[in-house]
Design a protein around this motif. Structure first.
Motif, PDB file in Angstrom:
ATOM      1  N   ALA A   1      33.533  55.303  62.889  1.00 55.74           N
ATOM      2  CA  ALA A   1      34.336  55.920  61.827  1.00 55.74           C
ATOM      3  C   ALA A   1      34.454  55.003  60.620  1.00 55.74           C
ATOM      4  CB  ALA A   1      35.721  56.288  62.362  1.00 55.74           C
ATOM      5  N   ASP A   2      34.552  53.709  60.857  1.00 54.54           N
ATOM      6  CA  ASP A   2      34.632  52.761  59.741  1.00 54.54           C
ATOM      7  C   ASP A   2      33.385  52.848  58.872  1.00 54.54           C
ATOM      8  OD1 ASP A   2      35.708  50.248  58.364  1.00 54.54           O
ATOM      9  OD2 ASP A   2      33.761  49.552  59.107  1.00 54.54           O
ATOM     10  N   LEU A   3      32.207  52.891  59.510  1.00 58.06           N
ATOM     11  CA  LEU A   3      30.966  53.006  58.749  1.00 58.06           C
ATOM     12  C   LEU A   3      30.906  54.346  58.019  1.00 58.06           C
ATOM     13  CD1 LEU A   3      28.144  52.051  57.916  1.00 58.06           C
ATOM     14  CD2 LEU A   3      27.283  53.003  60.083  1.00 58.06           C
TER      15      LEU A   3
ATOM     16  N   LEU B   1      36.193  62.147  66.082  1.00 56.44           N
ATOM     17  CA  LEU B   1      35.699  61.593  64.820  1.00 56.44           C
ATOM     18  C   LEU B   1      36.376  62.225  63.612  1.00 56.44           C
ATOM     19  CD1 LEU B   1      31.881  60.955  65.339  1.00 56.44           C
ATOM     20  CD2 LEU B   1      33.686  59.282  64.907  1.00 56.44           C
ATOM     21  N   MET B   2      36.791  63.467  63.715  1.00 54.10           N
ATOM     22  CA  MET B   2      37.562  64.051  62.628  1.00 54.10           C
ATOM     23  C   MET B   2      38.919  63.348  62.484  1.00 54.10           C
ATOM     24  SD  MET B   2      36.012  66.630  60.913  1.00 54.10           S
ATOM     25  CE  MET B   2      34.860  65.262  60.671  1.00 54.10           C
ATOM     26  N   LEU B   3      39.507  62.972  63.627  1.00 50.20           N
ATOM     27  CA  LEU B   3      40.770  62.243  63.592  1.00 50.20           C
ATOM     28  C   LEU B   3      40.602  60.844  63.004  1.00 50.20           C
ATOM     29  CD1 LEU B   3      43.790  61.959  64.417  1.00 50.20           C
ATOM     30  CD2 LEU B   3      42.960  61.127  66.640  1.00 50.20           C
ATOM     31  N   MET B   4      39.496  60.179  63.356  1.00 47.01           N
ATOM     32  CA  MET B   4      39.325  58.780  62.999  1.00 47.01           C
ATOM     33  C   MET B   4      38.793  58.579  61.589  1.00 47.01           C
ATOM     34  SD  MET B   4      40.306  57.292  65.819  1.00 47.01           S
ATOM     35  CE  MET B   4      39.656  55.643  65.927  1.00 47.01           C
ATOM     36  N   THR B   5      38.207  59.616  60.979  1.00 49.15           N
ATOM     37  CA  THR B   5      37.660  59.470  59.633  1.00 49.15           C
ATOM     38  C   THR B   5      38.618  60.027  58.594  1.00 49.15           C
ATOM     39  OG1 THR B   5      36.424  61.547  59.967  1.00 49.15           O
ATOM     40  CG2 THR B   5      35.242  59.475  60.340  1.00 49.15           C
ATOM     41  N   ASP B   6      38.449  59.549  57.366  1.00 45.82           N
ATOM     42  CA  ASP B   6      39.317  59.944  56.259  1.00 45.82           C
ATOM     43  C   ASP B   6      38.822  61.267  55.680  1.00 45.82           C
ATOM     44  OD1 ASP B   6      40.624  60.221  53.764  1.00 45.82           O
ATOM     45  OD2 ASP B   6      40.867  58.052  53.595  1.00 45.82           O
TER      46      ASP B   6
END
Length: 317
Positions: free
Chosen positions: A159-161, A195-200
């Motif tokens: 998610a950071d990437l 991944l929807m939760l972890m990404t902006d």
């Protein structure tokens, strides 16, 4: 706004990867033909998209990619001119580098990925598009031990990437959307939710693929509805059913997907319910019709477009 303005139809160029369409014997022969005769290759490709009746093009992996298109016609502007002359637009560009270029969590690999995404975003913007669809890495095969988990720690790294890539493309006026590719880290309902939760949401959006979600065992309507506000483009594709949960994941996994795909309206996607969902959630954007390596892509896409216009758009209205 009329429904035909809210929904714009395009095609992913992977649809034209069948050797029979090019009169050759294998996909390697298609690639060889594209390299040997780039202008005839691209002119037939774009003429066929126009003939199918859609107005949008989604570029994908080589030889259907942006670098080959630019090399063939000499510049971004020249390629954009080829699209415009046929009444076409660049709907989006698909980036497969997170799967193909090594472990994206490896700091040594990331600079090359960032450079490629940045250059691709420059091209998309210059060509009049504003969406980059990104495939996530494949899951580890369930038959490999010791097991490697896609847990919170692994999701945080990816998610950071993705956040950083989304910020890079956004600065260039291009939105980044994750593609729900079966057997990737963004396909079954749990992984999509994670991944929807972890990404902006300001920088990372979603491109649901109805068929790939089915292959992954997910209900595409439920997944899309949970994250409808993140959807900026969608791949319209049908499938016969889910692949076995213990399917080995190897280099040939994309080829093994193909027998599960089928023509529009002949699979498990509930298209009327899908259209009601898009209508009720006020979706506006590209609808990318897609078949993996169709033997008769022009007819298949034209038939899919006819189904959409005659049977589905009245629901959308």
């Amino acid at each position: 706004m009329a429904s035909q303005d809210r929904l714009r139809f395009g095609v992913d160029l992977v649809t034209f990867f069948h050797p029979g369409f090019w009169g050759v014997g294998s996909e390697d022969d298609v690639i060889a033909y594209a390299q040997a005769e780039p202008e005839p290759f691209w002119r037939k490709l774009l003429d066929s998209v126009q003939q199918a009746g859609v107005t949008g093009v989604e570029l994908t992996f080589s030889p259907f990619g942006w670098e080959h298109a630019c090399a063939t016609f000499g510049s971004v502007d020249a390629f954009a001119g080829e699209l415009s002359a046929r009444g076409l637009q660049l709907a989006s560009g698909f980036f497969a580098g997170l799967e193909a270029d090594g472990d994206p969590n490896d700091p040594a690999v990331q600079p090359a990925i960032i450079e490629k995404v940045s250059a691709y975003a420059d091209f998309i913007a210059a060509c009049g598009g504003d969406i980059m669809v990104v495939g996530t890495p494949l899951r580890h095969s369930p038959d490999i031990f010791p097991a490697r988990f896609f847990d919170r720690a692994a999701a945080e790294k990816l998610a950071d990437l993705l956040n950083r890539l989304g910020a890079i493309t956004a600065e260039k006026g291009v939105r980044l959307a994750l593609h729900t590719e079966a057997h990737s880290l963004f396909a079954n309902g749990r992984d999509v939710d994670l991944l929807m939760l972890m990404t902006d949401p300001a920088y990372v959006h979603m491109c649901p693929d109805t068929a790939h979600l089915i292959l992954a065992g997910a209900d595409p309507l439920q997944v899309i509805d949970r994250h409808h506000e993140r959807m900026i483009i969608a791949h319209w594709k049908d499938a016969l059913g889910a692949m076995p949960a213990d399917t080995p994941i190897g280099a040939d996994i994309h080829q093994r997907h193909r027998p599960y795909f089928c023509g529009f309206g002949s699979g498990r996607v509930d298209w009327p319910a899908f259209m009601r969902l898009l209508r009720n959630r006020n979706y506006e954007g590209w609808a990318i019709l897609e078949l993996d390596a169709a033997a008769d892509p022009v007819t298949d896409i034209a038939n899919g477009l006819k189904l959409a216009r005659q049977a589905l758009l009245p629901i959308f209205r």
